[in-house]
Structure formats: structure tokens, C-alpha cells
Design an enzyme around this catalytic site. Structure first.
Site, PDB file in Angstrom:
ATOM      1  N   ARG A  16     -10.643   9.919   2.124  1.00  0.00           N
ATOM      2  CA  ARG A  16     -10.513  10.506   3.459  1.00  0.00           C
ATOM      3  C   ARG A  16     -11.680  11.443   3.763  1.00  0.00           C
ATOM      4  O   ARG A  16     -11.998  11.671   4.924  1.00  0.00           O
ATOM      5  CB  ARG A  16      -9.144  11.167   3.603  1.00  0.00           C
ATOM      6  CG  ARG A  16      -8.041  10.099   3.613  1.00  0.00           C
ATOM      7  CD  ARG A  16      -6.640  10.655   3.632  1.00  0.00           C
ATOM      8  NE  ARG A  16      -5.669   9.572   3.457  1.00  0.00           N
ATOM      9  CZ  ARG A  16      -4.374   9.740   3.282  1.00  0.00           C
ATOM     10  NH1 ARG A  16      -3.876  10.979   3.276  1.00  0.00           N
ATOM     11  NH2 ARG A  16      -3.566   8.706   3.116  1.00  0.00           N
ATOM     12  N   LYS A  26       0.857  -1.179   0.000  1.00  0.00           N
ATOM     13  CA  LYS A  26       0.000   0.000   0.000  1.00  0.00           C
ATOM     14  C   LYS A  26       0.898   1.235   0.000  1.00  0.00           C
ATOM     15  O   LYS A  26       1.696   1.437   0.923  1.00  0.00           O
ATOM     16  CB  LYS A  26      -0.893  -0.013   1.240  1.00  0.00           C
ATOM     17  CG  LYS A  26      -1.752   1.242   1.357  1.00  0.00           C
ATOM     18  CD  LYS A  26      -2.746   1.108   2.480  1.00  0.00           C
ATOM     19  CE  LYS A  26      -3.529   2.383   2.663  1.00  0.00           C
ATOM     20  NZ  LYS A  26      -4.490   2.276   3.762  1.00  0.00           N
ATOM     21  N   SER A  50     -10.143   5.743  -4.482  1.00  0.00           N
ATOM     22  CA  SER A  50     -11.065   6.881  -4.581  1.00  0.00           C
ATOM     23  C   SER A  50     -10.599   7.957  -5.556  1.00  0.00           C
ATOM     24  O   SER A  50     -11.390   8.468  -6.352  1.00  0.00           O
ATOM     25  CB  SER A  50     -11.254   7.484  -3.192  1.00  0.00           C
ATOM     26  OG  SER A  50     -10.005   7.900  -2.656  1.00  0.00           O
ATOM     27  N   LYS A  70      -2.199  -1.431  -3.875  1.00  0.00           N
ATOM     28  CA  LYS A  70      -3.074  -0.262  -3.784  1.00  0.00           C
ATOM     29  C   LYS A  70      -2.239   1.001  -3.857  1.00  0.00           C
ATOM     30  O   LYS A  70      -1.244   1.080  -3.150  1.00  0.00           O
ATOM     31  CB  LYS A  70      -3.806  -0.339  -2.447  1.00  0.00           C
ATOM     32  CG  LYS A  70      -4.710   0.823  -2.170  1.00  0.00           C
ATOM     33  CD  LYS A  70      -5.285   0.683  -0.807  1.00  0.00           C
ATOM     34  CE  LYS A  70      -5.988   1.995  -0.492  1.00  0.00           C
ATOM     35  NZ  LYS A  70      -6.313   2.127   0.873  1.00  0.00           N
TER      36      LYS A  70
HETATM   37  C1  PBG Z   1      -7.426   3.142   5.661  1.00  0.00           C
HETATM   38  C2  PBG Z   1      -7.698   3.088   4.208  1.00  0.00           C
HETATM   39  C3  PBG Z   1      -7.479   4.070   3.222  1.00  0.00           C
HETATM   40  C4  PBG Z   1      -8.039   3.556   2.041  1.00  0.00           C
HETATM   41  C5  PBG Z   1      -8.513   2.283   2.332  1.00  0.00           C
HETATM   42  N1  PBG Z   1      -8.280   2.004   3.669  1.00  0.00           N
HETATM   43  C6  PBG Z   1      -6.962   5.437   3.282  1.00  0.00           C
HETATM   44  C7  PBG Z   1      -5.616   5.779   3.734  1.00  0.00           C
HETATM   45  O1  PBG Z   1      -4.729   4.962   3.905  1.00  0.00           O
HETATM   46  O2  PBG Z   1      -5.446   6.976   3.963  1.00  0.00           O
HETATM   47  C8  PBG Z   1      -8.100   4.282   0.733  1.00  0.00           C
HETATM   48  C9  PBG Z   1      -9.167   3.827  -0.230  1.00  0.00           C
HETATM   49  C10 PBG Z   1      -9.430   4.762  -1.359  1.00  0.00           C
HETATM   50  O3  PBG Z   1      -8.742   5.788  -1.534  1.00  0.00           O
HETATM   51  O4  PBG Z   1     -10.370   4.473  -2.109  1.00  0.00           O
HETATM   52  N2  PBG Z   1      -6.129   3.212   6.074  1.00  0.00           N
END
Ligand code: PBG
Length: 304
Positions: free
Chosen positions: A186, A176, A255, A229
């Protein structure tokens, strides 16, 4: 007849956001088509997805109260735990996956415990394990840790096994990246860090070898499905991870990737349906077996 890649509706996982209350459906402005929903409304979305052939949902919870520790993350009757119960009751055949992380629940918005201005990796592990266990007890079919703490897959595996949940698989957000493309999420999850950023625990977008190492570590710790991701900006990583591990691989079409295409389409600069299909196809072609996408229902409808 010579087409090599096909995206199927049953490759897709739909993320949903649960908030407290009843009859709540609050659109997320930066993600057209996505809403924060109370459990009763979320169940309707889950049922619609199932009806369309989408096999799984990924649940996020936005709690009533956030605190320093993120204690609602493991509350027996927390919002996500209640969402799991409700979906499993009303749509039992739908696979319910839960996102395991602290950032939606902490007042500072970071993915773990804060010590001396930064996230304390090891102290966070027991909290994540507790959270994952509460999801399993509520009836989740699979847990998906997204925090990126080192050692959390092993900690969660042990906690699940000790409590008799040996059959609950872990889908780890293994590679990630610390990405600009999480911005709209967020807003949806109300989880923006209140100070600093996530670069001390999420990965440097420049590093491909490290991504493979991160994935291999999670596999060693017991991950059943590994995830890359974001997806579109990391298609090379998806391909490398698939080739180097041969593990079931998920990719999160995040997102910001979704929002960018939606925005361009709204301006009339892109054909939404064609861009959606091409984006998902490229993720599948790169090597993903499963795709987390906010378009799961739209794709299923378009696929007829
Ligand atoms: C939680 C999380 C995040 C996403 C999924 N789980 C955000 C982050 O790490 O700030 C992002 C998913 C998306 O952007 O669609 N940690």
C-alpha cells in the site's frame, strides 16, 4: 535425484509499479529492491526480467489524479495502459498481466464505489469491466482482477468477449484474504484505505472452506487461473485449492512477507538467499504452479 520440488524461473511473475513522468525511479522504503518507476524505466526492468528468463510481469498503475470513482483506471492513456503498450512494443515476448482494481485510482483507497460508507459491490462491476477492457485494448495478454467483488469475473469475461477479446485469459485473485501482510504494497501503490478496512470484501483469514467456495465461484464465472493470496501464511489454502480444483493455481508471495524477510536479513538475522529460496520452494511444494514474487529477478540471478 530424489528431490520432489523444483522452483523454476519460468514459474515466476514479477510485479512492477508504473507512475507518471519520465526518468522516475523512486524506491519503496518498506520493500528493498522495489521501486515506483515511470514507463521508460519500467520497460528497462521488464526487459531485464525477460532476459533473465522470467516469463511474465504483473503491472500496477499509480495515477496522476485520484478521484471518488477512480476514473483514471480505464483512461485510454492512463499510466498502466501506457506501460502495457511500451512493454509489448519493446519486449513483445514477455507476458504482460495487469492488475484490475480500483484502489490505486480512488481518492478513498477502496476497491470499489462507495455508497453509505461502504463499497457497493454491484455498482463496481461495470467499472472493473471497463478497466479490464482498457487494459486488453492497450495490449495486455491477461487481466488479473484483485478487487474481490462478487461477480466480477463474469462481468469482465462478458465485457472482453463482447469486444472481441475472447482469447484474453482471466487470472482471478480468487481467495484473497484481508491480510496484515499487504502493508508495504500500500506504500508502493499508494492505495491504503483512507477510512475503515477491506474486511467487507476480502476474506476472513480464519476461513478455509469459504476460500474453496470463492475459488469455485470464480471458476464457474470463467476464471482461467485462480490465485491464493497471501502465500506463506496460507500454504494450507494453496494445497486445498489445488487438490479440490485441479486448476492452474497462482500464489502471491505478498509485500509484507517479502519485507519481513528482507528486514530480518538486513539485521543479519536471516540468510537472505537461503530464506528466499526456501520461501518460494514452500509455495511451490504446497501446490502453486505460478508465483508472483518481488524476488523474480534475484531468484533468476541466483539460479544462474
Ligand atoms: C489491490 C492489490 C493489493 C495487492 C495486490 N493487489 C492490496 C490490497 O488489497 O490492499 C497486495 C500485494 C502485496 O501486498 O504484495 N487490491
Amino acid at each position: 535425484m530424489v528431490r520432489e520440488t523444483v522452483v523454476r524461473v519460468d514459474d515466476l511473475i514479477l510485479p512492477l509499479f508504473a507512475v507518471p513522468g519520465e526518468g522516475v525511479r523512486k524506491p519503496v522504503e518498506s520493500m528493498p529492491g522495489v521501486a515506483q518507476t515511470s514507463v521508460d524505466e519500467l520497460v528497462k526492468d521488464a526487459a531485464e526480467a525477460a532476459e533473465l528468463g522470467v516469463p511474465a510481469v504483473l503491472l500496477f498503475g499509480i495515477p496522476e489524479h485520484k478521484d471518488e470513482q477512480g476514473s483514471e483506471a480505464w483512461a485510454e492513456h492512463g499510466v498502466v495502459q501506457e506501460a502495457v503498450r511500451a512493454v509489448k512494443k519493446e519486449v513483445p515476448d514477455l507476458v504482460v498481466i495487469t492488475d484490475v482494481c480500483m484502489c490505486e485510482y480512488t481518492s478513498h483507497g477502496h476497491c470499489g464505489v462507495i455508497r453509505d460508507g461502504d463499497v457497493a459491490n454491484d455498482e463496481t462491476l461495470s467499472l472493473l469491466a471497463r478497466e479490464a477492457l482498457s487494459h486488453a485494448r492497450a495490449g495486455a495478454d491477461m487481466v488479473a482482477p484483485s478487487d474481490m467483488m462478487d461477480g466480477r469475473v463474469a462481468a469482465i469475461r462478458e465485457a472482453l468477449d463482447d469486444d472481441g477479446y475472447t482469447h484474453i485469459p482471466i487470472m482471478s485473485y480468487a481467495a484473497k484474504f484481508s491480510s496484515a501482510f499487504y502493508g508495504p504494497f500500500r506504500d508502493a501503490a499508494e492505495s491504503a484505505p483512507q477510512f475503515g478496512d477491506r474486511r467487507s470484501y476480502q476474506m476472513d483469514p480464519a476461513n478455509g472452506d469459504e476460500a474453496v467456495r470463492e475459488v469455485l465461484l470464480d471458476i464457474e464465472e470463467g476464471a482461467d487461473i485462480v490465485m491464493v493470496k497471501p502465500a506463506l501464511a496460507y500454504l494450507d489454502i494453496i494445497r486445498r485449492v489445488k487438490e479440490e480444483t485441479r486448476y492452474p493455481l497462482a500464489a502471491y508471495h505478498v509485500s509484507g512477507e517479502y519485507a519481513a524477510i528482507q528486514a530480518a536479513a538486513r539485521l543479519g538475522w536471516l540468510d537472505l538467499d537461503a530464506a528466499m529460496r526456501e520461501a518460494l520452494l514452500s509455495i511451490k511444494r504446497a501446490g502453486a504452479d505460478l508465483i508472483m514474487t518481488y524476488w523474480a529477478r534475484e531468484f533468476a540471478k541466483a539460479a544462474g
